[in-house]
Scaffold this motif. Structure first.
Motif, PDB file in Angstrom:
ATOM      1  N   PRO A  25       0.836  -1.204   0.000  1.00  0.00           N
ATOM      2  CA  PRO A  25       0.000   0.000   0.000  1.00  0.00           C
ATOM      3  C   PRO A  25       0.863   1.242   0.000  1.00  0.00           C
ATOM      4  O   PRO A  25       1.954   1.272   0.523  1.00  0.00           O
ATOM      5  CB  PRO A  25      -0.799  -0.133   1.305  1.00  0.00           C
ATOM      6  CG  PRO A  25      -0.793  -1.580   1.603  1.00  0.00           C
ATOM      7  CD  PRO A  25       0.533  -2.088   1.111  1.00  0.00           C
ATOM      8  N   GLY A  26       0.379   2.250  -0.571  1.00  0.00           N
ATOM      9  CA  GLY A  26       1.020   3.500  -0.472  1.00  0.00           C
ATOM     10  C   GLY A  26       1.320   4.128  -1.853  1.00  0.00           C
ATOM     11  O   GLY A  26       0.880   3.679  -2.876  1.00  0.00           O
ATOM     12  N   GLY A 172      13.291   2.168   2.008  1.00  0.00           N
ATOM     13  CA  GLY A 172      12.411   1.144   1.476  1.00  0.00           C
ATOM     14  C   GLY A 172      11.198   0.966   2.356  1.00  0.00           C
ATOM     15  O   GLY A 172      10.542   1.935   2.729  1.00  0.00           O
ATOM     16  N   SER A 173      10.926  -0.295   2.751  1.00  0.00           N
ATOM     17  CA  SER A 173       9.769  -0.562   3.595  1.00  0.00           C
ATOM     18  C   SER A 173      10.031  -1.751   4.502  1.00  0.00           C
ATOM     19  O   SER A 173      10.832  -2.638   4.181  1.00  0.00           O
ATOM     20  CB  SER A 173       8.525  -0.835   2.737  1.00  0.00           C
ATOM     21  OG  SER A 173       8.684  -2.029   1.987  1.00  0.00           O
ATOM     22  N   ARG A 174       9.339  -1.772   5.637  1.00  0.00           N
ATOM     23  CA  ARG A 174       9.363  -2.880   6.602  1.00  0.00           C
ATOM     24  C   ARG A 174       7.970  -2.993   7.209  1.00  0.00           C
ATOM     25  O   ARG A 174       7.451  -2.012   7.755  1.00  0.00           O
ATOM     26  CB  ARG A 174      10.399  -2.643   7.707  1.00  0.00           C
ATOM     27  CG  ARG A 174      10.249  -3.590   8.901  1.00  0.00           C
ATOM     28  CD  ARG A 174      11.265  -3.318   9.985  1.00  0.00           C
ATOM     29  NE  ARG A 174      12.598  -3.757   9.584  1.00  0.00           N
ATOM     30  CZ  ARG A 174      13.689  -3.624  10.352  1.00  0.00           C
ATOM     31  NH1 ARG A 174      13.585  -3.030  11.539  1.00  0.00           N
ATOM     32  NH2 ARG A 174      14.859  -4.057   9.925  1.00  0.00           N
ATOM     33  N   ASP A 175       7.404  -4.183   7.123  1.00  0.00           N
ATOM     34  CA  ASP A 175       6.076  -4.413   7.696  1.00  0.00           C
ATOM     35  C   ASP A 175       5.077  -3.367   7.220  1.00  0.00           C
ATOM     36  O   ASP A 175       4.314  -2.801   8.000  1.00  0.00           O
ATOM     37  CB  ASP A 175       6.141  -4.418   9.233  1.00  0.00           C
ATOM     38  CG  ASP A 175       7.027  -5.533   9.764  1.00  0.00           C
ATOM     39  OD1 ASP A 175       7.149  -6.568   9.079  1.00  0.00           O
ATOM     40  OD2 ASP A 175       7.597  -5.352  10.860  1.00  0.00           O
ATOM     41  N   ARG A 176       5.130  -3.047   5.919  1.00  0.00           N
ATOM     42  CA  ARG A 176       4.203  -2.123   5.267  1.00  0.00           C
ATOM     43  C   ARG A 176       4.385  -0.676   5.706  1.00  0.00           C
ATOM     44  O   ARG A 176       3.550   0.189   5.409  1.00  0.00           O
ATOM     45  CB  ARG A 176       2.755  -2.559   5.520  1.00  0.00           C
ATOM     46  CG  ARG A 176       2.464  -3.978   5.076  1.00  0.00           C
ATOM     47  CD  ARG A 176       1.102  -4.455   5.564  1.00  0.00           C
ATOM     48  NE  ARG A 176       0.016  -3.756   4.898  1.00  0.00           N
ATOM     49  CZ  ARG A 176      -0.549  -4.165   3.763  1.00  0.00           C
ATOM     50  NH1 ARG A 176      -0.128  -5.254   3.153  1.00  0.00           N
ATOM     51  NH2 ARG A 176      -1.552  -3.490   3.222  1.00  0.00           N
ATOM     52  N   ALA A 177       5.477  -0.372   6.390  1.00  0.00           N
ATOM     53  CA  ALA A 177       5.755   0.999   6.831  1.00  0.00           C
ATOM     54  C   ALA A 177       7.091   1.465   6.256  1.00  0.00           C
ATOM     55  O   ALA A 177       7.952   0.649   5.909  1.00  0.00           O
ATOM     56  CB  ALA A 177       5.785   1.070   8.357  1.00  0.00           C
ATOM     57  N   GLY A 198       3.265   2.844   4.378  1.00  0.00           N
ATOM     58  CA  GLY A 198       3.819   3.440   3.176  1.00  0.00           C
ATOM     59  C   GLY A 198       5.159   2.850   2.804  1.00  0.00           C
ATOM     60  O   GLY A 198       5.696   1.970   3.485  1.00  0.00           O
ATOM     61  N   THR A 199       5.710   3.336   1.701  1.00  0.00           N
ATOM     62  CA  THR A 199       6.987   2.870   1.169  1.00  0.00           C
ATOM     63  C   THR A 199       7.787   4.060   0.674  1.00  0.00           C
ATOM     64  O   THR A 199       7.231   4.992   0.090  1.00  0.00           O
ATOM     65  CB  THR A 199       6.762   1.890   0.003  1.00  0.00           C
ATOM     66  OG1 THR A 199       6.016   0.770   0.457  1.00  0.00           O
ATOM     67  CG2 THR A 199       8.084   1.399  -0.561  1.00  0.00           C
ATOM     68  N   VAL A 215      11.396  10.021  -0.518  1.00  0.00           N
ATOM     69  CA  VAL A 215      10.043  10.143  -1.071  1.00  0.00           C
ATOM     70  C   VAL A 215       9.441   8.779  -1.364  1.00  0.00           C
ATOM     71  O   VAL A 215      10.146   7.798  -1.575  1.00  0.00           O
ATOM     72  CB  VAL A 215      10.048  10.990  -2.365  1.00  0.00           C
ATOM     73  CG1 VAL A 215      10.600  12.377  -2.096  1.00  0.00           C
ATOM     74  CG2 VAL A 215      10.840  10.295  -3.478  1.00  0.00           C
ATOM     75  N   GLY A 216       8.104   8.741  -1.393  1.00  0.00           N
ATOM     76  CA  GLY A 216       7.382   7.519  -1.707  1.00  0.00           C
ATOM     77  C   GLY A 216       5.894   7.776  -1.722  1.00  0.00           C
ATOM     78  O   GLY A 216       5.435   8.793  -2.249  1.00  0.00           O
TER      79      GLY A 216
END
Length: 387
Positions: A25-26, A172-177, A198-199, A215-216
């Motif tokens: 998501p994001g 990047g991202s970890r656990d959708r955050a 977010g990512t 940014v993401g």
């Protein structure tokens, strides 16, 4: 299912992975560019198309230029094979491209998404490994070694890296955050980011490493976080439903450009540019169309170049120039195959002292074969003759 049908089915997944990152998501990273001794002419005309010569189906994801004879690009080869695809690192020495290996690694890199240079002997690349961990590699100018980062774990995803002397920032991202991992000196640490979902895809930091932007996207809106006074904090943006950001370039304390797009449904995307003036981010008016934007670079003089893809003219190299006031589209010669081919330029770098920018990505032909491409742009009236 025929081989061509299989490739078309995989193309949807591969295209998403190559162009937008993980499905949650994001490109890109800040590079240690030295200012030229005199203001260069504006790179605004296509010069030449070439390839680094990746094996099998190959694509380039990012590029960084330190000089006309020292340019690095990363990506992947054999992209159709989930388990056997290989990360690729290529170096331009002013005459030709050479594939550079990664030492001390039994598992191998998968898709390498981003590369950054703190100096000619201090380079960093990030991506995905075949052992379910994020991939981090360090180069000394002649070879690369995989670097173990204890703070990273299986399931983490890295999409962008920035490097300046003494500091590395990967996002990047970890656990959708959102995930921010930094290396200061020899120590790595995960930085807290107060965003629950977010990512982050792109990052750029100042020469001293004390300020920066990442940014993401988050919950269907563009996401920008700022490094200031030692911490990363979300900043306010114009309300843009369906918006996302894929790369950012910091060009000075009062100049930065973030690029991405806005989803409008039915797979339609319009380009998105956000400009920083030292106080706030504001939306930049861009030419009408459905272009997808992937990478951004700058020359330190307030001029930016953005690489991407225009579905209205899919086989042509696409570059967007922004000088702080106006935008201009720059196009190149169509790839072999014309309208039956699709060219995506996924990253771009300004090469100090040359008045040129280099963009990298891939071409997909009518048979869904991927071929890596390198496109050069420079001042009008010039044409590169080297191969």
């Amino acid at each position: 299912m025929t081989r061509r049908t299989k490739r078309r089915a995989l193309a949807v997944c591969a295209g998403v992975a190559l162009c937008t990152g993980p499905i949650v998501p994001g490109m890109s990273a800040a590079h240690a560019h030295a200012d030229p001794t005199r203001p260069p002419a504006i790179a605004e005309a296509w010069q030449q198309s070439s390839s680094v010569g990746l094996q099998g189906d190959g694509s380039l994801s990012d590029v960084t230029g330190l000089s006309a004879s020292n340019i690095w690009a990363v990506g992947q080869q054999d992209i159709w094979d989930v388990w056997e695809n290989r990360g690729a690192i290529s170096h331009w020495d002013g005459r030709s491209w050479t594939q550079i290996g990664i030492r001390n690694d039994d598992t191998g890199a998968g898709h390498l998404r981003s590369i950054a240079a703190a100096s000619a002997t201090d380079l960093w690349a990030v991506g995905t490994a075949h052992d379910s961990l994020p991939y981090v590699a360090h180069g000394d100018g002649s070879a690369f070694d995989r670097v173990g980062v204890d703070q990273l774990r299986a399931g983490d995803w890295l999409g962008g890296v920035a490097a300046v002397p003494g500091k590395v920032v990967a996002v990047g991202s970890r656990d959708r955050a959102p995930l921010v991992v930094t290396r200061t000196g020899a120590a790595w640490q995960v930085e807290p980011v107060r965003v629950t979902e977010g990512t982050l895809y792109g990052v750029s930091v100042s020469a001293k490493g004390d300020t920066g932007w990442a940014v993401g996207d988050s919950e269907g809106e563009p996401l920008v976080v700022r490094l200031s006074e030692g911490s990363w904090k979300r900043v306010s943006l114009p309300e843009i439903p369906g918006g996302y950001l894929r790369d950012v370039h910091l060009d000075g304390a009062k100049r930065a450009l973030a690029i991405g797009g806005v989803y409008h449904g039915s797979r339609k995307v319009s380009p998105l540019l956000l400009s920083w003036n030292g106080k706030r981010w504001s939306r930049v008016r861009v030419p009408d169309g459905e272009a997808s934007l992937y990478g951004v670079t700058g020359d330190g003089k307030g001029r930016f170049w953005v690489s991407g893809f225009d579905p209205q003219r899919p086989g042509e190299p696409y570059l967007l120039r922004y000088d702080g006031k106006h935008t201009k589209i720059i196009r190149g010669e169509a790839a072999r195959g014309g309208e039956s081919s699709t060219m995506r330029l996924q990253a771009v770098t300004y090469v100090p002292g040359t008045s040129t920018v280099w963009a990298v990505g891939h071409v997909v032909d009518a048979e869904d074969k991927y071929t890596d491409v390198v496109e050069r742009f420079g001042p009008k009236g010039t044409r590169s003759t080297s191969s």
